[in-house]
Design a protein around this motif. Structure first.
Motif, PDB file in Angstrom:
ATOM      1  N   PRO A 181       0.814  -1.225   0.000  1.00  0.00           N
ATOM      2  CA  PRO A 181       0.000   0.000   0.000  1.00  0.00           C
ATOM      3  C   PRO A 181       0.850   1.279   0.000  1.00  0.00           C
ATOM      4  CG  PRO A 181      -0.785  -1.551   1.662  1.00  0.00           C
ATOM      5  CD  PRO A 181       0.516  -2.105   1.149  1.00  0.00           C
ATOM      6  N   ALA A 182       2.089   1.186   0.511  1.00  0.00           N
ATOM      7  CA  ALA A 182       2.953   2.375   0.545  1.00  0.00           C
ATOM      8  C   ALA A 182       3.312   2.837  -0.873  1.00  0.00           C
ATOM      9  CB  ALA A 182       4.222   2.066   1.337  1.00  0.00           C
ATOM     10  N   ASN A 183       3.247   1.916  -1.833  1.00  0.00           N
ATOM     11  CA  ASN A 183       3.599   2.277  -3.214  1.00  0.00           C
ATOM     12  C   ASN A 183       2.385   2.597  -4.074  1.00  0.00           C
ATOM     13  OD1 ASN A 183       6.230   1.672  -2.515  1.00  0.00           O
ATOM     14  ND2 ASN A 183       6.089  -0.439  -3.267  1.00  0.00           N
ATOM     15  N   VAL A 184       1.202   2.589  -3.463  1.00  0.00           N
ATOM     16  CA  VAL A 184      -0.024   2.803  -4.230  1.00  0.00           C
ATOM     17  C   VAL A 184      -0.660   4.134  -3.819  1.00  0.00           C
ATOM     18  CG1 VAL A 184      -2.344   1.903  -4.705  1.00  0.00           C
ATOM     19  CG2 VAL A 184      -0.440   0.314  -4.414  1.00  0.00           C
ATOM     20  N   PRO A 185      -0.820   5.064  -4.778  1.00  0.00           N
ATOM     21  CA  PRO A 185      -1.501   6.310  -4.415  1.00  0.00           C
ATOM     22  C   PRO A 185      -3.016   6.099  -4.265  1.00  0.00           C
ATOM     23  CG  PRO A 185      -0.765   6.373  -6.708  1.00  0.00           C
ATOM     24  CD  PRO A 185      -0.332   5.043  -6.158  1.00  0.00           C
ATOM     25  N   PHE A 186      -3.588   6.662  -3.212  1.00  0.00           N
ATOM     26  CA  PHE A 186      -5.039   6.628  -2.989  1.00  0.00           C
ATOM     27  C   PHE A 186      -5.534   8.054  -3.211  1.00  0.00           C
ATOM     28  CE2 PHE A 186      -3.248   3.232  -0.500  1.00  0.00           C
ATOM     29  CZ  PHE A 186      -4.160   2.200  -0.560  1.00  0.00           C
ATOM     30  N   ILE A 187      -6.192   8.283  -4.316  1.00  0.00           N
ATOM     31  CA  ILE A 187      -6.488   9.669  -4.703  1.00  0.00           C
ATOM     32  C   ILE A 187      -7.991   9.960  -4.569  1.00  0.00           C
ATOM     33  CG2 ILE A 187      -6.274  11.356  -6.577  1.00  0.00           C
ATOM     34  CD1 ILE A 187      -4.005   9.454  -7.672  1.00  0.00           C
ATOM     35  N   PRO A 188      -8.352  10.909  -3.697  1.00  0.00           N
ATOM     36  CA  PRO A 188      -9.768  11.289  -3.621  1.00  0.00           C
ATOM     37  C   PRO A 188     -10.106  12.074  -4.882  1.00  0.00           C
ATOM     38  CG  PRO A 188      -8.450  12.759  -2.248  1.00  0.00           C
ATOM     39  CD  PRO A 188      -7.495  11.748  -2.830  1.00  0.00           C
ATOM     40  N   MET A 189     -11.153  11.669  -5.574  1.00  0.00           N
ATOM     41  CA  MET A 189     -11.431  12.340  -6.850  1.00  0.00           C
ATOM     42  C   MET A 189     -12.929  12.376  -7.137  1.00  0.00           C
ATOM     43  SD  MET A 189     -10.366   9.238  -9.481  1.00  0.00           S
ATOM     44  CE  MET A 189     -11.521   9.451 -10.831  1.00  0.00           C
ATOM     45  N   SER A 190     -13.284  13.219  -8.079  1.00  0.00           N
ATOM     46  CA  SER A 190     -14.617  13.142  -8.658  1.00  0.00           C
ATOM     47  C   SER A 190     -14.430  13.252 -10.160  1.00  0.00           C
ATOM     48  CB  SER A 190     -15.515  14.268  -8.143  1.00  0.00           C
ATOM     49  OG  SER A 190     -16.640  14.370  -9.004  1.00  0.00           O
ATOM     50  N   ALA A 191     -14.676  12.152 -10.851  1.00  0.00           N
ATOM     51  CA  ALA A 191     -14.529  12.160 -12.309  1.00  0.00           C
ATOM     52  C   ALA A 191     -15.566  13.106 -12.899  1.00  0.00           C
ATOM     53  CB  ALA A 191     -14.713  10.749 -12.868  1.00  0.00           C
ATOM     54  N   PHE A 192     -16.731  13.137 -12.266  1.00  0.00           N
ATOM     55  CA  PHE A 192     -17.835  13.956 -12.744  1.00  0.00           C
ATOM     56  C   PHE A 192     -17.511  15.440 -12.641  1.00  0.00           C
ATOM     57  CE2 PHE A 192     -22.319  15.231 -12.890  1.00  0.00           C
ATOM     58  CZ  PHE A 192     -22.672  14.497 -14.011  1.00  0.00           C
ATOM     59  N   GLN A 193     -16.981  15.855 -11.478  1.00  0.00           N
ATOM     60  CA  GLN A 193     -16.677  17.265 -11.249  1.00  0.00           C
ATOM     61  C   GLN A 193     -15.257  17.636 -11.673  1.00  0.00           C
ATOM     62  OE1 GLN A 193     -19.012  19.235 -10.454  1.00  0.00           O
ATOM     63  NE2 GLN A 193     -20.569  17.816  -9.704  1.00  0.00           N
ATOM     64  N   GLY A 194     -14.394  16.638 -11.829  1.00  0.00           N
ATOM     65  CA  GLY A 194     -13.019  16.915 -12.251  1.00  0.00           C
ATOM     66  C   GLY A 194     -12.055  17.186 -11.109  1.00  0.00           C
ATOM     67  N   ASP A 195     -12.377  16.720  -9.910  1.00  0.00           N
ATOM     68  CA  ASP A 195     -11.492  16.982  -8.767  1.00  0.00           C
ATOM     69  C   ASP A 195     -10.267  16.068  -8.771  1.00  0.00           C
ATOM     70  OD1 ASP A 195     -13.157  18.916  -7.179  1.00  0.00           O
ATOM     71  OD2 ASP A 195     -14.565  17.223  -7.207  1.00  0.00           O
ATOM     72  N   ASN A 196      -9.109  16.647  -8.582  1.00  0.00           N
ATOM     73  CA  ASN A 196      -7.834  15.907  -8.433  1.00  0.00           C
ATOM     74  C   ASN A 196      -7.518  15.012  -9.631  1.00  0.00           C
ATOM     75  OD1 ASN A 196      -7.174  17.015  -5.909  1.00  0.00           O
ATOM     76  ND2 ASN A 196      -8.446  15.521  -4.838  1.00  0.00           N
ATOM     77  N   ILE A 197      -7.973  15.430 -10.792  1.00  0.00           N
ATOM     78  CA  ILE A 197      -7.618  14.683 -12.000  1.00  0.00           C
ATOM     79  C   ILE A 197      -6.341  15.274 -12.577  1.00  0.00           C
ATOM     80  CG2 ILE A 197      -8.360  13.880 -14.289  1.00  0.00           C
ATOM     81  CD1 ILE A 197     -10.229  12.778 -12.160  1.00  0.00           C
ATOM     82  N   SER A 198      -6.433  16.535 -13.063  1.00  0.00           N
ATOM     83  CA  SER A 198      -5.214  17.145 -13.596  1.00  0.00           C
ATOM     84  C   SER A 198      -4.657  18.194 -12.640  1.00  0.00           C
ATOM     85  CB  SER A 198      -5.485  17.765 -14.968  1.00  0.00           C
ATOM     86  OG  SER A 198      -6.476  18.758 -14.851  1.00  0.00           O
ATOM     87  N   LYS A 199      -5.501  18.749 -11.791  1.00  0.00           N
ATOM     88  CA  LYS A 199      -4.951  19.674 -10.786  1.00  0.00           C
ATOM     89  C   LYS A 199      -5.620  19.462  -9.426  1.00  0.00           C
ATOM     90  CE  LYS A 199      -7.697  23.595 -12.469  1.00  0.00           C
ATOM     91  NZ  LYS A 199      -8.348  22.977 -13.645  1.00  0.00           N
ATOM     92  N   LYS A 200      -4.883  19.876  -8.401  1.00  0.00           N
ATOM     93  CA  LYS A 200      -5.365  19.652  -7.037  1.00  0.00           C
ATOM     94  C   LYS A 200      -6.680  20.398  -6.828  1.00  0.00           C
ATOM     95  CE  LYS A 200      -1.662  17.869  -4.602  1.00  0.00           C
ATOM     96  NZ  LYS A 200      -0.362  18.044  -5.278  1.00  0.00           N
ATOM     97  N   SER A 201      -7.613  19.731  -6.175  1.00  0.00           N
ATOM     98  CA  SER A 201      -8.924  20.330  -6.002  1.00  0.00           C
ATOM     99  C   SER A 201      -8.997  21.165  -4.724  1.00  0.00           C
ATOM    100  CB  SER A 201      -9.972  19.214  -5.943  1.00  0.00           C
ATOM    101  OG  SER A 201     -11.199  19.754  -5.521  1.00  0.00           O
ATOM    102  N   GLU A 202      -9.693  22.294  -4.813  1.00  0.00           N
ATOM    103  CA  GLU A 202      -9.926  23.129  -3.627  1.00  0.00           C
ATOM    104  C   GLU A 202     -10.919  22.465  -2.680  1.00  0.00           C
ATOM    105  OE1 GLU A 202     -11.285  26.803  -5.243  1.00  0.00           O
ATOM    106  OE2 GLU A 202      -9.283  27.365  -5.989  1.00  0.00           O
TER     107      GLU A 202
END
Lengths: 84, 425
Positions: free
Chosen positions: B176-197
């Motif tokens: 798990p230390a080598n796997v990024p866990f990224i909170p995202m929203s594909a629908f809204q575009g959060d944390n896809i290409s830039k960090k979300s506010e």
């Protein structure tokens, strides 16, 4: 839930198989979206086809099977498969 | 489509309705892979309807329509570029037919993006796909904890799902230390290409940063030659011409080769690809080659060509780790379904169920279980009913995996851990 795009590689039984006739038969047998030739060597030419079918179990197998049954086909196999 | 960038095959996996397709659409959108006219129409629509009321779903629909209208072989796979790589996406279908294809097909995935919806957390297919990814040899994993918008961008919920996933991936052998866990929203575009506010508490990478941090796959040229035969031709004036795709190693003109299980030796006289003669051929190349000393009837589809001094291994029996994907009742000793391994399709018998592994803990749950059912992972012993070439997954991974099929269904996927070889000489 949607459709899958399947790419198949179809090999003729021999280099002498009439490719145009084979292409026509393939088009008649399955819902082909694109079909092109990929030269291998020694006069052998593979045909690559994109076929779109519903995303349900067994549908890709059916396509493979109907292509294998065509006259002049040596083998037909799915090489790639992805959701549309 | 010429590109200088290294290529990565990315499998997108996850439970149904957790947002795989939306994630793919969002990646295409943010990397500029959506056709300009769709973007232009999107802008116009957005302006006329007012921002906020207009949704990303529109782009998704239009993309789908466009693909349905004009799909060709060259664009059958969705593709996009990051600064570092060029990606093609294997968007895994809902049914299990894709499993066989991911094992025997042309494009084995180099990395996987696992999409898990934050409101739901780990579900059945999440587990199945994680097991599968590992069994298919996908070592690089990125996890997108999706639909964070539907979970009110709640850090607590993110941490709960992250913890579930940490347990799950640890047990199948990911660190798990080598796997990024990224909170995202594909629908809204959060944390896809830039960090979300919307997720100020999250300090990790975005999806695109994680994709850029993947390691480029190496061509397995340092392994011994393995070329599973697809078809064999007898061509007048030339002789016997087997056709197939090189999985590992290098084939060279003049090389002494051995075909197993046929146990026939010959010499490579000429290699052709794209109707041109080649001095050598590499992994991934689709070739036809003329061999001296082999007749058309000597070899057939499912045989494997290797160097005469390191011939392919023929198994008398082998030990495998499998995951049962779907079995209508129970799988027991004596069961003999068809194993699909490279171009071979051979009925093989389960001769011993060695142990059952607990998908929740990864520990041995039961020694010598009497049966296996859907969802079980297990170590088993297998005996092919006809000679079969298979290799240990640790030595030649490309020839160490198989799919198990019966009555038109994919029953299981597995990898070969150990082999009792058949003496061929």
């Amino acid at each position: 839930m949607g459709d899958v795009a399947i790419i198949l590689k179809i090999m003729p039984e021999s280099p002498e198989v009439d490719r145009e006739a084979l292409k026509a038969a393939i088009n008649d047998a399955v819902p082909v979206k694109d079909l092109k030739e990929e030269p291998i060597g020694f006069g052998l030419v593979a045909l690559k086809a994109v076929v779109v079918v519903p995303d349900k179990e067994g549908a890709p197998d059916e396509v493979e099977k109907s292509l294998r049954e065509l006259d002049g086909v040596g083998s037909a196999e799915i090489i790639e498969l992805t959701l549309m | 489509m010429a590109t200088e960038k290294p290529h990565i095959n990315l499998a997108v996996i996850g439970h149904i309705d957790h947002g795989k397709s939306t994630s793919v659409g969002r990646l295409l959108f943010e990397t500029g892979a959506v056709p300009p006219h769709i973007i232009e129409n999107y802008r116009k629509e957005a302006e006329s309807k007012g921002k906020g009321s207009f949704e990303f779903a529109w782009v998704m629909d239009n993309l789908k329509e466009e693909r349905e209208r004009g799909i060709t072989i060259d664009i059958a796979h969705k593709r996009f570029d990051t600064d570092k790589y060029y990606f093609t996406i294997v968007d895994c279908p809902g049914h299990r037919d894709f499993v066989k294809n991911m094992i025997t097909g042309a494009s084995q995935a180099d990395a996987a993006l696992l999409v898990v919806a934050a409101p739901d957390g780990v579900m059945e297919q999440t587990k199945e796909h994680v097991f599968l990814a590992r069994t298919l040899g996908i070592t690089q994993l990125i996890i997108g904890i999706n639909k964070m918008d539907a979970a009110k961008y709640d850090e607590k919920r993110y941490n709960e799902v992250k913890e579930q996933l940490t347990q799950l991936i640890k047990m199948v052998g990911y660190n798990p230390a080598n796997v990024p866990f990224i909170p995202m929203s594909a629908f809204q575009g959060d944390n896809i290409s830039k960090k979300s506010e919307n997720t100020p508490w999250y300090k990790g990478v975005t999806i695109l940063e994680a994709l850029n941090a993947l390691t480029e796959p190496e061509k397995p040229t340092n392994l011994p030659l393995r070329l599973p035969i697809q078809d064999v031709y007898s061509i007048s004036g030339i002789g016997t011409v087997p056709v197939g795709r090189i999985e590992t190693g290098i084939m060279k003109k003049g090389m002494k080769v051995n075909f197993m299980p046929a146990n026939k030796e010959g010499e490579v006289k000429t290699i052709e690809m794209h109707h041109e003669e080649q001095p050598e051929a590499l992994p991934g190349d689709n070739v036809g080659f003329n061999v001296r000393g082999i007749g058309k009837g000597d070899i057939r589809r499912g045989d494997v060509c290797g160097p005469a001094d390191v011939p392919p291994t023929v198994a008398d029996e082998f030990t495998a780790q499998i995951v049962v994907l779907h079995h209508p009742s129970a799988l027991t000793v004596g069961y003999t379904p068809v194993f699909h391994c490279h171009t071979a399709q051979i009925a093989c018998t389960f001769i011993e169920l060695v142990k059952k592994l607990d998908p929740r803990t990864g520990q041995v749950k039961e020694e010598n279980p009497t049966f296996l059912k859907t969802g079980d992972a297990a170590i088993v012993k297998i005996k092919p009913t006809r000679p079969l070439v298979i290799e240990k997954v640790k030595e030649i991974p490309q020839l160490g995996r198989f799919a198990v099929r019966d009555m038109g269904s994919t029953i299981a996927a597995g990898m070969c851990m150990d082999i009792t070889p058949k003496q061929m000489r």
